[in-house]
Design an enzyme around this catalytic site. Structure first.
Site, mmCIF file in Angstrom:
data_model
loop_
_atom_site.group_PDB
_atom_site.id
_atom_site.type_symbol
_atom_site.label_atom_id
_atom_site.label_comp_id
_atom_site.label_asym_id
_atom_site.label_seq_id
_atom_site.Cartn_x
_atom_site.Cartn_y
_atom_site.Cartn_z
ATOM 1 N N ARG A 98 135.471 24.207 -69.527
ATOM 2 C CA ARG A 98 133.996 24.095 -69.412
ATOM 3 C C ARG A 98 133.354 25.241 -68.635
ATOM 4 N NH1 ARG A 98 135.393 18.641 -68.638
ATOM 5 N NH2 ARG A 98 135.217 17.528 -70.609
ATOM 6 N N LYS B 29 125.010 36.763 -73.850
ATOM 7 C CA LYS B 29 125.244 36.178 -75.173
ATOM 8 C C LYS B 29 126.720 36.391 -75.518
ATOM 9 C CE LYS B 29 120.851 36.301 -77.611
ATOM 10 N NZ LYS B 29 120.121 36.878 -78.762
ATOM 11 N N GLU C 115 121.099 51.149 -80.832
ATOM 12 C CA GLU C 115 120.605 50.121 -79.901
ATOM 13 C C GLU C 115 119.798 50.763 -78.762
ATOM 14 O OE1 GLU C 115 120.846 46.897 -80.473
ATOM 15 O OE2 GLU C 115 122.693 46.489 -81.583
ATOM 16 N N LYS D 218 116.825 46.024 -70.904
ATOM 17 C CA LYS D 218 117.432 44.758 -71.328
ATOM 18 C C LYS D 218 117.394 43.738 -70.190
ATOM 19 C CE LYS D 218 120.822 42.224 -73.755
ATOM 20 N NZ LYS D 218 121.835 42.163 -74.794
ATOM 21 N N GLU E 263 116.550 32.823 -74.687
ATOM 22 C CA GLU E 263 115.783 33.138 -75.898
ATOM 23 C C GLU E 263 114.888 31.984 -76.359
ATOM 24 O OE1 GLU E 263 117.851 35.829 -78.586
ATOM 25 O OE2 GLU E 263 116.761 34.921 -80.245
ATOM 26 N N ARG F 178 112.816 37.025 -75.666
ATOM 27 C CA ARG F 178 114.122 37.682 -75.767
ATOM 28 C C ARG F 178 114.434 38.056 -77.220
ATOM 29 N NH1 ARG F 178 120.024 36.718 -72.898
ATOM 30 N NH2 ARG F 178 121.128 38.120 -74.296
ATOM 31 N N ASN G 102 116.263 41.585 -80.836
ATOM 32 C CA ASN G 102 116.922 41.525 -82.143
ATOM 33 C C ASN G 102 116.162 42.306 -83.209
ATOM 34 O OD1 ASN G 102 119.150 39.876 -81.427
ATOM 35 N ND2 ASN G 102 117.734 38.168 -81.258
ATOM 36 N N HIS H 215 117.889 43.146 -86.436
ATOM 37 C CA HIS H 215 119.188 42.469 -86.487
ATOM 38 C C HIS H 215 119.280 41.451 -87.625
ATOM 39 C CE1 HIS H 215 119.794 44.504 -82.743
ATOM 40 N NE2 HIS H 215 120.932 43.911 -82.497
ATOM 41 N N HIS I 291 122.378 41.817 -89.721
ATOM 42 C CA HIS I 291 123.409 40.777 -89.842
ATOM 43 C C HIS I 291 123.632 40.421 -91.307
ATOM 44 C CE1 HIS I 291 122.793 39.212 -85.439
ATOM 45 N NE2 HIS I 291 123.437 40.358 -85.499
ATOM 46 N N HIS J 162 128.085 47.540 -86.824
ATOM 47 C CA HIS J 162 126.945 46.730 -86.385
ATOM 48 C C HIS J 162 125.720 47.614 -86.078
ATOM 49 C CE1 HIS J 162 124.666 43.605 -84.367
ATOM 50 N NE2 HIS J 162 124.546 44.394 -83.320
HETATM 51 P P1 NAD Z 1 133.702 47.167 -81.348
HETATM 52 O O1 NAD Z 1 133.895 46.293 -80.211
HETATM 53 O O2 NAD Z 1 134.335 46.797 -82.648
HETATM 54 O O3 NAD Z 1 134.180 48.645 -80.952
HETATM 55 C C1 NAD Z 1 134.079 49.658 -81.896
HETATM 56 C C2 NAD Z 1 135.402 50.419 -82.076
HETATM 57 O O4 NAD Z 1 135.542 51.334 -81.006
HETATM 58 C C3 NAD Z 1 136.619 49.546 -82.071
HETATM 59 O O5 NAD Z 1 137.543 50.059 -82.996
HETATM 60 C C4 NAD Z 1 137.155 49.719 -80.665
HETATM 61 O O6 NAD Z 1 138.523 49.469 -80.558
HETATM 62 C C5 NAD Z 1 136.836 51.157 -80.410
HETATM 63 N N1 NAD Z 1 136.668 51.518 -79.011
HETATM 64 C C6 NAD Z 1 136.043 50.821 -78.047
HETATM 65 N N2 NAD Z 1 135.955 51.547 -76.929
HETATM 66 C C7 NAD Z 1 136.567 52.706 -77.168
HETATM 67 C C8 NAD Z 1 136.788 53.868 -76.394
HETATM 68 N N3 NAD Z 1 136.313 53.990 -75.156
HETATM 69 N N4 NAD Z 1 137.474 54.886 -76.946
HETATM 70 C C9 NAD Z 1 137.915 54.797 -78.242
HETATM 71 N N5 NAD Z 1 137.709 53.733 -79.031
HETATM 72 C C10 NAD Z 1 137.038 52.707 -78.492
HETATM 73 O O7 NAD Z 1 132.151 47.377 -81.688
HETATM 74 P P2 NAD Z 1 130.857 47.501 -80.763
HETATM 75 O O8 NAD Z 1 129.946 48.350 -81.540
HETATM 76 O O9 NAD Z 1 131.186 47.862 -79.375
HETATM 77 O O10 NAD Z 1 130.281 46.024 -80.721
HETATM 78 C C11 NAD Z 1 129.814 45.389 -81.867
HETATM 79 C C12 NAD Z 1 129.870 43.904 -81.620
HETATM 80 O O11 NAD Z 1 129.011 43.576 -80.548
HETATM 81 C C13 NAD Z 1 129.410 43.077 -82.802
HETATM 82 O O12 NAD Z 1 130.291 41.994 -82.975
HETATM 83 C C14 NAD Z 1 128.051 42.566 -82.373
HETATM 84 O O13 NAD Z 1 127.726 41.335 -82.962
HETATM 85 C C15 NAD Z 1 128.238 42.445 -80.897
HETATM 86 N N6 NAD Z 1 126.993 42.502 -80.131
HETATM 87 C C16 NAD Z 1 126.776 41.530 -79.219
HETATM 88 C C17 NAD Z 1 125.632 41.548 -78.454
HETATM 89 C C18 NAD Z 1 125.425 40.523 -77.391
HETATM 90 O O14 NAD Z 1 124.333 40.469 -76.816
HETATM 91 N N7 NAD Z 1 126.416 39.725 -77.079
HETATM 92 C C19 NAD Z 1 124.706 42.587 -78.626
HETATM 93 C C20 NAD Z 1 124.968 43.572 -79.556
HETATM 94 C C21 NAD Z 1 126.125 43.527 -80.306
HETATM 95 N N1 GLY Z 2 121.442 41.648 -78.394
HETATM 96 C C1 GLY Z 2 120.414 40.662 -78.360
HETATM 97 C C2 GLY Z 2 120.352 39.909 -77.084
HETATM 98 O O1 GLY Z 2 121.112 40.128 -76.171
HETATM 99 O O2 GLY Z 2 119.530 39.043 -76.961
#
Ligand code: NAD
Ligand code: GLY
Length: 370
Positions: free
Chosen positions: A128, A150, A192, A234, A244, A248, A252, A255, A259, A272
């Site tokens: 939890r 998130k 972003e 942010k 949200e 907030r 997006n 997005h 998505h 992404h």
């Molecule tokens: P990712 O985590 O897939 O990383 C991208 C690639 O880069 C991967 O292959 C990873 O292994 C590689 N990598 C990471 N760091 C590295 C480094 N320092 N050197 C070499 N390679 C490296 O993708 P991302 O773009 O970081 O994240 C996308 C994800 O984030 C999506 O799932 C999206 O939905 C999510 N997201 C979440 C939020 C949130 O608020 N929680 C906001 C935006 C995006």
């Molecule tokens: N990436 C959208 C949020 O954090 O709300």
């Protein structure tokens, strides 16, 4: 009050996310992984690092070496958005249970947004809820996904459909880790960064236009400023609306379109951030039809995205009905109504609740046919 950074000062910075007793610092600087004492944010005698097979070979030893005597376990996930699902989330739970982690354990997310979202969701739900620390290693994770709490995973039928709000105890942003980040991933993060300029911060947008080449060349001062400014923007939005209930949602921008593209391509096409870049332009096209923006505004942002070789058109095999059916599965659909983030002006986003559907249809048909 968050102090506005100076574009020329690249010393370590701390941005605070103000959420009462869930407030936390975001440390930003080169070599932060050596400078910040992670142990301060770990209360119990156990910790679990969640990472993936790419990042483990680059940075796992550095993080392991910085932790004091305690039981530190590691889960190495396969690398990729297609593994951000319940099956792989279960790897984390299995390790936690096998290694007898209790409610005082701390999870450490070492990786990009995929690792951060999964480790965060595991932390939100294990017994939890246990604490976690974000060590984001992509630009996208540093400016967006590691901040704001998130967390979640995808379902085959929709992106980020399962998740929870769970704030980290600290976010440690080390600029040096970006040295190994491929250009395409770096560009996805820039989408972003540009988003913040578009939604709340026209001055920052202008700064980004002026400094785009420096950022493309990964000039350290420019990058540090862009990351700090993005985190400040942010943090302000998250502090005002953590779960949200309203504003907030402006985070997006683009997005809902993005998505839909990612789900259509089963997470094996555009990254992404690339999908978000396309989506932001589509949201701006709707904003033009709504009478808020002019075509030159869209062209201006298209040019900025092009500096980073970001895509601007949806996939050729996607038609407007693919978009609409997928967009109506978005979490921003409430009571069957799609809520689109639009721009009143560059630097001023809002959530349009009702009247955007016919405008949306026009934009979708013009972008990809019916
Ligand atoms: P990712 O985590 O897939 O990383 C991208 C690639 O880069 C991967 O292959 C990873 O292994 C590689 N990598 C990471 N760091 C590295 C480094 N320092 N050197 C070499 N390679 C490296 O993708 P991302 O773009 O970081 O994240 C996308 C994800 O984030 C999506 O799932 C999206 O939905 C999510 N997201 C979440 C939020 C949130 O608020 N929680 C906001 C935006 C995006
Ligand atoms: N990436 C959208 C949020 O954090 O709300």
């Amino acid at each position: 009050m968050i102090k506005s950074p100076s574009p020329t000062d690249s010393a370590s910075k701390v941005v605070q996310v103000d959420l009462g007793d869930r407030s936390y610092p975001i440390f930003i600087g080169s070599a932060e992984l050596s400078r910040v004492n992670l142990n301060t944010y770990i209360q119990g005698q156990k910790a679990l690092i969640v990472t993936n097979d790419t990042i483990a070979s680059l940075y796992l030893d550095l993080v392991l070496g910085s932790l004091d005597e305690k039981q530190v376990d590691v889960v190495v996930l396969p690398d990729g958005e297609r593994f951000k699902n319940l099956d792989h989330l279960n790897w984390i739970f299995t390790k936690l249970i096998e290694k007898k982690h209790d409610r005082k354990t701390t999870l450490i997310a070492l990786g990009g947004g995929v690792v951060g979202d999964m480790a965060g969701f595991a932390a939100a739900s294990y017994q939890r809820g246990v604490p976690f620390i974000q060590i984001p290693t992509t630009l996208l994770a540093q400016v967006d996904s590691s901040v704001g709490g998130k967390t979640g995973v995808n379902h085959a039928l929709g992106k980020n459909m399962l998740g929870a709000f769970h704030q980290p105890r600290a976010v440690v942003i080390d600029l040096n880790v970006l040295n190994t980040l491929p250009n395409k991933q770096f560009a996805a993060g820039m989408a972003e960064v540009i988003k913040y300029g578009l939604i709340t911060d026209y001055d920052f947008l202008q700064w980004l236009e002026t400094n785009a080449q420096k950022l493309l060349n990964r000039d350290e001062n420019a990058l540090a400023y862009a990351i700090e400014k993005s985190c400040i923007d942010k943090a302000m939005v998250v502090s005002a609306d953590e779960t949200e209930q309203g504003m907030r949602a402006i985070l997006n921008l683009g997005h809902t379109f993005g998505h839909a593209i990612e789900t259509f391509q089963e997470y094996t096409g555009f990254l992404h951030g690339e999908a978000v870049a396309i989506g932001m332009l589509m949201a701006m096209e709707v904003s033009v039809l709504a009478g808020h923006l002019v075509d030159q505004d869209v062209q201006r942002i298209r040019s900025l995205l092009e500096v980073f070789s970001l895509p601007s058109r949806p996939p050729d095999d996607m038609v407007s009905t693919d978009f609409t059916s997928l967009m109506y599965r978005d979490k921003k659909v409430l009571d069957g109504k799609l809520r689109l983030v639009l721009l009143r002006a560059l630097g001023d986003a809002y959530v349009e609740v009702d009247s955007s559907e016919s405008l949306l249809e026009k934009v979708l048909i013009s972008a990809c046919g019916s």
